[in-house]
Motif scaffolding. Structure first.
Motif, PDB file in Angstrom:
ATOM      1  N   UNK A   1      -6.218   8.541   6.459  1.00 39.01           N
ATOM      2  CA  UNK A   1      -7.363   7.992   5.738  1.00 39.01           C
ATOM      3  C   UNK A   1      -6.862   6.930   4.777  1.00 39.01           C
ATOM      4  N   UNK A   2      -7.691   5.939   4.536  1.00 39.29           N
ATOM      5  CA  UNK A   2      -7.396   4.894   3.562  1.00 39.29           C
ATOM      6  C   UNK A   2      -8.323   5.094   2.368  1.00 39.29           C
ATOM      7  N   UNK A   3      -7.730   5.220   1.198  1.00 38.96           N
ATOM      8  CA  UNK A   3      -8.525   5.383  -0.018  1.00 38.96           C
ATOM      9  C   UNK A   3      -8.419   4.126  -0.872  1.00 38.96           C
ATOM     10  N   UNK A   4      -9.399   3.950  -1.740  1.00 43.38           N
ATOM     11  CA  UNK A   4      -9.421   2.788  -2.631  1.00 43.38           C
ATOM     12  C   UNK A   4      -9.911   3.219  -4.004  1.00 43.38           C
ATOM     13  N   UNK A   5      -9.190   2.824  -5.042  1.00 44.20           N
ATOM     14  CA  UNK A   5      -9.591   3.156  -6.406  1.00 44.20           C
ATOM     15  C   UNK A   5     -10.659   2.180  -6.883  1.00 44.20           C
ATOM     16  N   UNK A   6     -11.240   2.463  -8.063  1.00 42.12           N
ATOM     17  CA  UNK A   6     -12.264   1.566  -8.594  1.00 42.12           C
ATOM     18  C   UNK A   6     -11.687   0.232  -9.039  1.00 42.12           C
ATOM     19  N   UNK A   7     -10.346   0.128  -9.078  1.00 42.49           N
ATOM     20  CA  UNK A   7      -9.713  -1.156  -9.398  1.00 42.49           C
ATOM     21  C   UNK A   7      -9.207  -1.867  -8.144  1.00 42.49           C
ATOM     22  N   UNK A   8      -9.538  -1.305  -6.972  1.00 38.77           N
ATOM     23  CA  UNK A   8      -9.198  -1.967  -5.717  1.00 38.77           C
ATOM     24  C   UNK A   8      -7.846  -1.608  -5.130  1.00 38.77           C
TER      25      UNK A   8
ATOM     26  N   UNK B   1       0.849  -1.194   0.000  1.00 39.15           N
ATOM     27  CA  UNK B   1       0.000   0.000   0.000  1.00 39.15           C
ATOM     28  C   UNK B   1       0.883   1.242   0.000  1.00 39.15           C
ATOM     29  N   UNK B   2       0.644   2.139  -0.964  1.00 41.59           N
ATOM     30  CA  UNK B   2       1.402   3.391  -1.020  1.00 41.59           C
ATOM     31  C   UNK B   2       1.075   4.254   0.190  1.00 41.59           C
ATOM     32  N   UNK B   3       2.068   4.936   0.706  1.00 40.09           N
ATOM     33  CA  UNK B   3       1.907   5.750   1.916  1.00 40.09           C
ATOM     34  C   UNK B   3       2.272   7.193   1.607  1.00 40.09           C
ATOM     35  N   UNK B   4       1.390   8.119   1.978  1.00 38.19           N
ATOM     36  CA  UNK B   4       1.616   9.540   1.737  1.00 38.19           C
ATOM     37  C   UNK B   4       1.490  10.300   3.055  1.00 38.19           C
ATOM     38  N   UNK B   5       2.148  11.426   3.128  1.00 43.77           N
ATOM     39  CA  UNK B   5       2.081  12.264   4.326  1.00 43.77           C
ATOM     40  C   UNK B   5       1.908  13.710   3.898  1.00 43.77           C
TER      41      UNK B   5
ATOM     42  N   UNK C   1      -6.342  13.155  -6.867  1.00 42.98           N
ATOM     43  CA  UNK C   1      -6.770  11.814  -7.269  1.00 42.98           C
ATOM     44  C   UNK C   1      -8.278  11.815  -7.509  1.00 42.98           C
ATOM     45  N   UNK C   2      -8.699  11.260  -8.632  1.00 38.62           N
ATOM     46  CA  UNK C   2     -10.122  11.057  -8.882  1.00 38.62           C
ATOM     47  C   UNK C   2     -10.419   9.564  -8.862  1.00 38.62           C
ATOM     48  N   UNK C   3     -11.711   9.242  -8.725  1.00 34.42           N
ATOM     49  CA  UNK C   3     -12.147   7.848  -8.588  1.00 34.42           C
ATOM     50  C   UNK C   3     -11.339   7.144  -7.508  1.00 34.42           C
ATOM     51  N   UNK C   4     -11.268   7.818  -6.393  1.00 32.87           N
ATOM     52  CA  UNK C   4     -10.430   7.384  -5.269  1.00 32.87           C
ATOM     53  C   UNK C   4     -11.256   7.607  -4.000  1.00 32.87           C
ATOM     54  N   UNK C   5     -11.963   6.593  -3.583  1.00 32.55           N
ATOM     55  CA  UNK C   5     -12.936   6.698  -2.500  1.00 32.55           C
ATOM     56  C   UNK C   5     -12.288   6.451  -1.134  1.00 32.55           C
TER      57      UNK C   5
END
Length: 525
Positions: free
Chosen positions: A197-204, A1-5, A178-182
């Motif tokens: 927060x943890x986000x998830x794209x439409x491809x999982x 999982x990519x991590x951003x700050x 980021x779009x399509x990133x829920x």
């Protein structure tokens, strides 16, 4: 999982979220802006396209002696002037008329609209004026005869493009977009405060966004994020559906819009010039979130009934597009569902877990909403934010006067680049209204063979479609045809005709074509 700050994570890339991101970048914060769908894909692309103070709210302020609504009108009028100055390529002055056939009506409207002008102060864009029956008939030749009225000025704009430019300007200033990133979950620190927060794209694909502060700017979806952060949070949002129709017939050939100040059930309706056609709206009906973007047959019949009433010569209006949007209203005291009387104020809420939510408000006042939100962000960070640095809206120059001068110069340069043809002047106007001063560098990079207009309704070209996909985060035909340009919002049949070509370009340029039709303008997944 990519991590951003980042310092600030903004959830929701509609008008308020994009404004928060842009203003935060200007103050030196590191920012990420996420949206579960497209930029401005919700309510922010489904407005009545007016930058306005709210004539209805002014009248309601005096009838109810409500100073809060009067202050809202004043603030919105100042912001109307700001956007007309800062983005003259996609916002312009529009004169509207309130019709009346009585002397008392004339006097009443002139008094109220005179105050409307005064509240704008130095940002006033015109004086209200009486308009005779003959003059009104000349501007609106199909209007039922025998009425004069009072004309006043407000602003008309391209809501989806301004939303895109706000988000793109923030991105250009350093924000991650980021779009399509829920957002599907939150992490908390030892003291129970939100830390990521943890986000998830439409491809999982999931990503983690550690942030000093998390802002919820999701409009009508605000309660879902609030309750994801705190399941005990009480609902705050009330959704009201506004339905709009576009008629093929141009009922406003003189450029004067019509405001019907009070229908039989107390609503306000607009009939406005729109891309050579007529935009009719809006209804005001409490609804569920799931029903917010779906116009009903009853609402369409309601609007067409008033079109026929005011324009009796038009017996059979042709609807070329229809859409609905859910207004994000704050739930009033007592949980009343009478949304027509809810003031369009905003509120910045801070939950005990640290989530900051900006709720309510209206398009015109997205900038004050952002500034109020950043005050809460500064309090959460425990330090003052930096002094705002200059950051011109993408497509604008450093000053409004310079923007106007360069647009005039650019129009001549575009004329030299585009093939001579019946749509050339229309295409120049379209390119400038969509891209501002970015029109010339964008079209200069396009192969001349790809500059040919594809439609006489809105003369977009394949080069613009490719630009939308490669540089403007478009990932579906709806993104391109409903928001990067307004073709699907003006003529659905024409958008359907171009949809296969757009989806083919999406597949060629990105390898993925999200098959979401522009036919119904539904929210993107």
């Amino acid at each position: 999982m990519a991590d951003h700050n980042v310092d600030l994570l903004v959830i929701g890339a509609g008008a308020s979220g994009a404004s928060v991101a842009m203003e935060a970048v200007r103050r030196g914060l590191t920012v990420a802006l996420l949206d579960a769908g497209d930029i401005g894909g919700g309510t922010s692309c489904r407005s009545t396209k007016l930058l306005h103070g709210g004539v209805r709210y002014l009248e309601l302020a005096f009838k109810t002696l409500d100073l809060a609504q009067l202050q809202l009108v004043r603030e919105a009028l100042l912001e109307r002037g700001h956007w007309l100055e800062q983005a003259p390529f996609l916002a312009h002055r529009l004169e509207l008329v309130l019709p009346t056939d009585t002397l008392w009506g004339q006097l009443y409207y002139q008094a109220g609209l005179g105050l409307y002008d005064l509240l704008a102060g130095q940002q006033r864009i015109g004086r209200s004026r009486g308009i005779s029956r003959d003059a009104l008939q000349e501007s609106l030749p199909m209007l039922k005869p025998g009425r004069g009225g009072v004309a006043y000025s407000d602003g008309q704009f391209d809501d989806a493009r301004l939303n895109l430019l706000l988000a793109s300007t923030a991105e250009q200033g350093g924000a991650s977009l980021r779009t399509r990133c829920r957002v599907v979950g939150f992490e908390r620190s030892a003291n129970g405060r939100l830390s990521a927060a943890i986000s998830e794209t439409d491809t999982g694909i999931q990503e983690r966004w550690a942030a000093g502060v998390i802002v919820n700017a999701t409009g009508i979806q605000a309660d879902s994020i609030r309750q994801l952060a705190d399941p005990q949070a009480a609902p705050r949002m009330l959704t009201s559906r506004g339905c709009h129709l576009v008629l093929e017939q141009n009922l406003c050939p003189g450029g004067l819009g019509l405001l019907v100040p009070s229908t039989a059930d107390g609503r306000v309706l607009f009939m406005l010039p729109f891309h050579g056609r007529t935009l009719v709206g809006t209804t005001d009906a409490p609804c569920s979130i799931d029903a917010a973007t779906t116009p009903t047959d009853e609402e369409e019949d309601y609007l067409l009934g008033y079109v026929r009433q005011w324009f009796p010569a038009l017996s059979d209006p042709t609807v070329t597009s229809r859409w609905a949007g859910g207004r994000p209203l704050l739930r009033p005291a007592g949980d009343s569902l009478d949304s027509s009387r809810v003031v369009r104020e905003h509120e910045v809420e801070q939950l005990p877990c640290g989530l900051v939510s900006v709720m309510g408000g209206k398009w015109t006042t997205c900038r004050p909403m952002a500034n109020d939100t950043l005050q809460a962000v500064a309090a959460q960070l425990g330090r003052p934010l930096g002094v705002p640095q200059p950051l011109s809206l993408l497509g604008s120059a450093d000053t409004p006067s310079e923007t106007r001068q360069l647009l005039m110069k650019q129009a001549g340069q575009l004329k030299d680049l585009l093939a001579d043809g019946p749509l050339r002047n229309q295409q120049i106007a379209h390119l400038q209204s969509n891209h501002g001063l970015q029109a010339l560098p964008m079209i200069s990079r396009v192969d001349p063979a790809l500059r040919e207009p594809l439609s006489s309704v809105i003369p977009l070209c394949q080069g613009e479609i490719d630009h939308a996909i490669q540089s403007e985060h478009a990932r579906s035909a709806s993104d391109v045809l409903a928001r990067r340009c307004r073709l699907a919002m003006v003529d659905l049949a024409e958008a359907r005709r171009l949809q296969p070509m757009v989806e083919e370009r999406l597949d060629q340029l990105t390898g993925t074509a999200v098959s979401t039709s522009p036919i119904n303008h539904q929210l993107m997944p």
